[in-house]
Motif scaffolding. Sequence first.
Motif, PDB file in Angstrom:
ATOM      1  N   LEU A1664      47.682  50.244  44.423  1.00  0.00           N
ATOM      2  CA  LEU A1664      46.490  51.027  44.101  1.00  0.00           C
ATOM      3  C   LEU A1664      45.697  51.274  45.362  1.00  0.00           C
ATOM      4  CD1 LEU A1664      44.526  52.234  41.931  1.00  0.00           C
ATOM      5  CD2 LEU A1664      43.438  49.978  41.841  1.00  0.00           C
ATOM      6  N   LYS A1665      45.141  52.476  45.447  1.00  0.00           N
ATOM      7  CA  LYS A1665      44.236  52.805  46.535  1.00  0.00           C
ATOM      8  C   LYS A1665      42.992  53.453  45.935  1.00  0.00           C
ATOM      9  CE  LYS A1665      43.666  55.747  50.602  1.00  0.00           C
ATOM     10  NZ  LYS A1665      44.296  56.786  51.452  1.00  0.00           N
ATOM     11  N   MET A1666      41.826  52.943  46.303  1.00  0.00           N
ATOM     12  CA  MET A1666      40.551  53.488  45.841  1.00  0.00           C
ATOM     13  C   MET A1666      39.645  53.709  47.042  1.00  0.00           C
ATOM     14  SD  MET A1666      39.823  50.952  42.595  1.00  0.00           S
ATOM     15  CE  MET A1666      39.940  49.481  43.589  1.00  0.00           C
ATOM     16  N   GLN A1667      38.658  54.548  46.861  1.00  0.00           N
ATOM     17  CA  GLN A1667      37.660  54.747  47.914  1.00  0.00           C
ATOM     18  C   GLN A1667      36.272  54.783  47.294  1.00  0.00           C
ATOM     19  OE1 GLN A1667      38.367  57.996  50.570  1.00  0.00           O
ATOM     20  NE2 GLN A1667      36.916  57.246  52.082  1.00  0.00           N
ATOM     21  N   PRO A1668      35.760  53.613  46.925  1.00  0.00           N
ATOM     22  CA  PRO A1668      34.414  53.577  46.343  1.00  0.00           C
ATOM     23  C   PRO A1668      33.306  53.649  47.381  1.00  0.00           C
ATOM     24  CG  PRO A1668      35.357  51.383  46.388  1.00  0.00           C
ATOM     25  CD  PRO A1668      36.412  52.303  46.914  1.00  0.00           C
ATOM     26  N   HIS A1669      33.656  53.545  48.661  1.00  0.00           N
ATOM     27  CA  HIS A1669      32.652  53.537  49.719  1.00  0.00           C
ATOM     28  C   HIS A1669      32.911  54.691  50.672  1.00  0.00           C
ATOM     29  CE1 HIS A1669      31.048  49.494  48.727  1.00  0.00           C
ATOM     30  NE2 HIS A1669      32.298  49.244  48.362  1.00  0.00           N
ATOM     31  N   ALA A1670      31.837  55.173  51.245  1.00  0.00           N
ATOM     32  CA  ALA A1670      31.941  56.224  52.255  1.00  0.00           C
ATOM     33  C   ALA A1670      31.961  55.662  53.663  1.00  0.00           C
ATOM     34  CB  ALA A1670      30.777  57.211  52.105  1.00  0.00           C
ATOM     35  N   VAL A1671      31.705  54.375  53.786  1.00  0.00           N
ATOM     36  CA  VAL A1671      31.660  53.726  55.101  1.00  0.00           C
ATOM     37  C   VAL A1671      32.590  52.520  55.070  1.00  0.00           C
ATOM     38  CG1 VAL A1671      29.320  54.505  55.569  1.00  0.00           C
ATOM     39  CG2 VAL A1671      29.675  52.312  54.437  1.00  0.00           C
TER      40      VAL A1671
END
Length: 1892
Positions: A1664-1671
């Motif tokens: 799984l790959k997620m991007q809950p953060h912009a930094v």
Amino acid sequence: MAAGRGTSGHRDTSRIHSAGGAVPPPLVVPAAWQRPYLNVFKHFRVEEWKRSAREGDVAAFTDVRLKGTVYRIRGSIPGSSYLQLPRTGTQSLGLTGRYLYLLFRPMPRKHFVVHLDVTTEEKQVVRISFSSLFKEFKSTATWLQFPFVCGAAEGSARAPRHELLGDAPTDVRWTCLVLDLCSILSLYLNRHYSHLKSIKLCSSLLVKNICTSDLVFDPGMTFSEARQAELACHGVAPMPREMAFPVPKGEKWHALYDYIRFPSEGSKVPKDSIQKSCPGPVAGVQGPEDPIQQQPVALTSAARDRLSLIQQITSPKAMPHHCPVIPKSIPEVHLTASRPPRAVPAGDQELEQNQKSHNVGDTGQSPTVSNSGIHVYAHHRSKRATRAVHAGSEESTSRKGPGPGVLPSRRAAACRRLLPDPILKLRMIIGFGGCSTKWALWAQNNTAVVYPCHAVIVTLQIHSRKQRFFIGHTDKVSALAFNGSSTLLASAQAGPRSTVRLWDFPTGSCLSVFKTHVHSLLSLSFSYSGAILCGVGKDGHGKTMVVVWNTAQVTQGGEVAVLAKAHTDVDIQALKVTSFDDTRMVSCGWDNIRLWRVRSGVLRSCPVNLGEYRSLEFTGLAFQERHAAEQEREDHTFFVCSKSGHILEVDYQSVSVRSVRRLLPAPFRDCQRLDKAVAGIAINSISISSHFCATGSEDGYLRLWPLDFSAVVAEAEQEAPVSCVCISPDGRRILCTTAAGYLGYLDLQSWDSNTLMRSHGDSVLAFSMEGVWKRMATVSQDSTIRVWDLVSMQQLYDFTAAEGMPCAVAFHPTQQMLACGFDNGMVWTFSLATSSLLVEHKQHHTVITGLTFSPDGNFMFSSCLQGSLALYSCMAQKSHVLRVLGNVVARDAGSSPDVLVVSGDSHLLAFVGPSKYVVTVMEACSLDELLRVDISILGLNSTALDSAVGVCFAPVPQGELLVATSSNKILVLDAKTGRLVREVSPVHKLSCSSLALSKDGRYLLTAGDKVIKVWDYQMHSNINFQVYIGHSEPVRQVAFTPDQRHVISVGDAIFLWDLLALPEERSPPAGLCSSESVPLLGPEQRNNGFSHVGGSWRNELGEGSSEKLKDASETPRQAVPLPLLSSPPCLDVSSVHQAGCQSIFSESDKEEEADLPGSSRMVVNGDKDASVLVVEPVRNEELIVVRPKERQESSRSPGTSASEPRKQTMGPKPQCSVRPDSYRHFTPRFKASVLPKSFLPPPAGSEVLKLKAVIGYNGNGRGNMVWNPDTGFFAYTCGCIIVVEDLHSGSQNHWLGHAEEISTLTVSHDAQVLASASGKRNGDSHCQICIWNIPDGLCTASLFHHETQVQAMAFSQDDRFLVTLGDYSDQTIALWNIYTYELMWSTCISEPVHDVAFSPFSHRELACVGKGAVIFWLLEQQGAGVHLKVHRAPAPDVLGPVELTSLCYGADTLLYSGTNSGQICVWDTETNCCFMTWEADEGEIGVLVCRHNRLLSGSNTKRIRLWAVAAVQELRLKGPDARSDLVLLEHEIALDGTIVSAAFDDSLEMGIVGTTAGTLWYINWTESTSIRLISGHKNKVTEVCFSPDETHCATCGEDGSVRIWSLGSMELVVQFQVLNQSCQCLAWKPHPVVAWGAENQHVVAGYSDGTIRVFSISRTEMELKMQPHAVALTAIAYSTDGEMILSGGKDGLVAVSSPRTGMTIHVLGDHKGSPITALQCTLKQYRDFGVEGGELWLATSSDRRVSIWASDWLKDKCELLDWLSFPAPASPKGLDTLPPSLAAFCPWEHSTLVYVGFGRQKEALFYSLHKKQVVMKIPLPYFATSLSLSPAAPFMAVGFGARLLRLLRCPGEAQDYGGHDDTVHSCCFSPSGRRLLTASHSAVLLWELTGG
């Protein structure tokens, strides 16, 4: 880019992607019918509703104003009324156009929503939504949500942005929205766009049409205007009729409608909303009457924090178009071949007048050009007046004389010139291109590239990076060509006076210069033999012209004749002479390919029948590498590339196209047939070898293809469109250039991309230097700020200004801080240590004209074009304004680096102002005015009013101020009184643009127009200046480097010049020594004798040198003489034998010392106690500590005779602070931590912690691994620990005796003694050498002698002696007696030495290697002491200036040495001569091992090679005639890093090799295998953790890897690697409620791009790959049941995500603004603390705040339970950076947490959640950097920045443990509490709790 993968030793391929795997099938939807645009509503027939769907209130009606059908979609709920394309979700539109055009109008006072589903090249569907309902930008991995800001009609009052969000205003206008789908995916998700899948328009809005296209349509431009502006070449076209809004006559489109392009053109910063920002699609296209102005778009922190991601994924920059510059005349300087270059007897004015008589005609001979460029010596006969010095008062009069630059004999003695002559020598140019970036060529030897840099042609050696220059052109070079053997080089010059020069490439001499009769020559091509040269360009009428010249006789002194020429109407982009016939050529261009032939003086051509491909734009052509007539002409074919991606194979005989291939983007590469519907790769250049083809394309990729173009073999991504590719003659490298000024090559053997040159894309405006870190900063019109290393001139940093162009720059003199001024008035200060913006000053509102720091670093000054002057305080790192004055700086003085200067003592500030006629001097610290000088009244003889253009302070003792004026004068004023001291006139033909004075006040630099002048500042000579040319544009700034050894000038490029003048304080005293006898020079410039080791200087006769110093004017010097070092000098080793000496060695101890004035020497007599200090025994062993005694100031005592042996002879070490050009030289890793001041070791036998294992190998060491195959002893270093490992069982022993990083190891031949060396500890003045007894593992002695680092060590054959070698800063060699630990002998060496070895056949012989020589030593023992004989043997001249970097003894009398250029030299140790060399590698050879008849070499190309050298012993008898081709390469293995250590058995069949990647490999040559024995992180380890069952542990690092280790064997089990990202944190999934199994083991990791990846350990894959953060993420944790992932970012946001769905459930902003440092979850009772939920978790941020939460994830509840803020002092004292704030739940105290961090006291605080107070405090010696609490026992582990680990029993005693060589930044207890992991930089230590 793969997100993660299981490891098996794969290396990081950077941006080179192999295409060997399966390629996904292409889309079946064709795309040709979509060009130039596609009307979506019309194509899909929306009105029939068969291929589209509608729901709710959707209707079509005729709009009277728009005169066409409009679709109205309205409804109270957006999702209830919509129009959808295609009809169902299983279908796809398949629209490949990059731009989506939506013509719509939001309904007033209503909201609307638009959904676009796009498919990426990775086959992932991403939804792009924009709506007036959205309040802020949001993003996930599959969904982007943009707020849409509806604009009001023209003339309406503007509201703030937050008020515009929401429903549309009543006067909202029709809008043309252009969405760049490709840029959106790239900018926000780092994805590659494939096609548009579906469109969904939801209420409430009106829609006229939807279109897609690859073109940018400008709605406000007509077709006639577009043709006049030539916008088609920029991909811009007028809006098609069916897409256009109607515009009434006399109206403007932009006055009636809105145009929104998103993202805006050239945008590198992501916007967080879609709104109107620019009036049209093309910058610069709109006229001034356009009423709509650019509106800035404010960014939220979420958008701003994506900058690190943007720099990697944004599209290439478009380079500005350079128009040819018409230069003013620069003279042709004639230098005769019969004598050395002499001076031209003229000043600037005379040079200009005499130019016509010196110019070369149509054909003729040109002078020989030196490597340092043309030097114009300006000689004149002026008279010196008492008040003014006229530099060229008689320049207009031609002086007669015996020859150019030869003074009449009667005046020769009276005429004095500026010496040395020349005083400058061009060393390096940083720049590439100028006219074009598509010209770069390989030389035939494959080791050098040739390219233009504006008006200079540069030859660059790819290994040594040395440059050679061809100077003679007066304008930018537009084309280059080599003949087949690279002996003849042709270059063309741009501009109306286009000329061609032919050069003899090996010598650099210009053979011929001739006019071309072509106004702009665009291309050149040589025949293979060099007899024919062909060129193509434009004539005076703009018509294409092809010219063919006969150059067959030019090498014999003959002339160049025109064979034929022809005019043509066709476009020609490339032209080449065929490889099989010199009279035949091939050309290609827009819509044509032609064959040319010269017959009977006539040039004729015939076109190739292109058929359906006649409309293509052809850009390049290439032949296969066949030069001879091995094939008939009818067998020859050539390849032509095009902008559309077509590759045409043309049959030369039939003049027809044999085959056509189309190179397609990645998703379509398995297409075997041409598919016109798919957009091809726009190819700019093509190069073909006999085995493969290389292409360079507009998308910034260099690609490799097989000759059938069936599939891409490999590709390398560049930063900008590729301009040129060129395969080297040997086919091993590919040269690549880009439009952004990049020059580099791809090594096909190692797949490494090597940068040769990075340059500014436009003129350089200014620069600044600092001398501490030796850096230079430049600013350019390309809007970049670049920082360069002054030693290597390599680029270190590149900052791009988003708004405004940088125009001024200044370095802080003592801090790593840089200030930059912009044309919008901003002044920014950057921290180079952190690469961050410190302060943004807004005191100015227009162009910054001056910016500088005071030399003491306390103040900064800036001025602007409006006349304001600002003073800043720089006492702290963040500067602040002290005072601002208005109207004090001249507004019309212009921008120049010299308009604002500070005196050397930081007391005075001078500038031009308040008018350009006045110079003002102020007090620097207060801006109080001290002096005003009106310079306009000083020009009594001038008719025009003079004005100041620049100022410069002289050195403080002189107290003078220099003013450059507009009338070409320099006024020297008294800085205190303003009195005129003297005047220099004229200085330049035009006004002086820059001036600089050397620190010693002897030399003045001035720049004017395109030349540089060096002046004798005191004007002592008759000829006071020298002139230097080379720049093709005006020189903007010139200055001395901080060390005063070089000069830098900038303009079109950056020029680095060597200053050949010797500073006064370094001049040798007259009568003491000849300048040629200085030891730091090369061997050809030294004495022909042998020096006394450590003694005085001797010449051949054994007497002190009495030769008089030669006058510098007698003979020109080839190098700068260095001064004789004072008492005693460094070791001088010479290559010439002493006269009458029978031995090749010199006696080092039998010569008497010369009586030099002021000499001093420390001599230790024969008394043993004089040099050895014995301390108390340790651990029942006699630990001997040997330290050097204090240096004595007197000479040898009278009682000590010269014949007595000396144990130590020391002199002052030469100051060599520049690291040699050798990776073999050790450089310790930088550490900010220091050793602890206090240490509480546990009592013997009561240690709770025991070090069980160390993970990692220090790849930064050199020779820091040893293995004895006879005894099996195997040891290596990790930080400051020596790890002794049993290769059979894997068990480790750890020897702890060093406190600093260990640099090297060596083991005795009997494997009983080990020597290790490390840097000096706190308080020590010398570094430490430990002697270990291997059987019991105890340190028996510590030796201290070298001051910095120990570079290498070696034992003698009988293990009696140990030789140690200091590094380049120490430069000493020492000999120790291992039996007595006595220092037998020591001396300084004049140059750095890299390696040392004892002969295996005699304990009396040893050798070391250094710069260009091998130094042989012979030991002779006299009584208790030794004395040495020494001989320096220089490397063969054929190698050039090289560093000998490694050595090893071979069989009998052989010695092998490696060089930094890849050669191996073989030496005869009987004669000390090199008799053979061979090219063994492409890089530096740092490791050599020889056993019998086999030799192993290891280099920085990551390869080890095995050579068969059995024939070398026989070849020794042949001497220099030995052939190297009898040396055979047996095997070769490529590893994962540069080779730094190696140990092999006696047969060289198996061994162990260490690399810089932190890996130790087992090598078996018999089986040709390499097995990884030891591995570790190369960079910093960021976090460690245990698996729940304690069978494994996990580590992550800045290298982007997550590694899983087995705790039983300590071996690497699996590695997950993410390219180009840093892994910042990780956590292991806890035991689930259900049965635990291996398949359920998961690790979650957080990365620097804001992504979270979940890895399965059993399946070794990313799940799984997620991007809950912009930094970047800073902390991560699993919930107690493993069903939720908590992650914290650098911006302080905490996200709660589900690993099952990939969705982010909660985002908590309570800590926003401060990075999260810790996250932890624990169980609690369901009703505990009065809240529901079974889980308690905390978050800690760096602002010393802790939040405690109670959660019930199943019920979606998360409630704040407590909020803690811990106080701290306002200003930390003695801390460079604040320690982290850390908190953890206490396992043994329910409802208690422990906090450590920066505060008033250094302590650990126990806080009770029930009592709401601190219940216990435990004092700590330092602020903590890591924290972990044992789950099983009341133990707390705390790491500190003082390299200390403390174990605390709470409450109870404390125990301190060492073993770390840097900050202990991570520690973690195992779930059972029986183990502890700690991390210090790249080293990971595993501890076991044994008791307590």
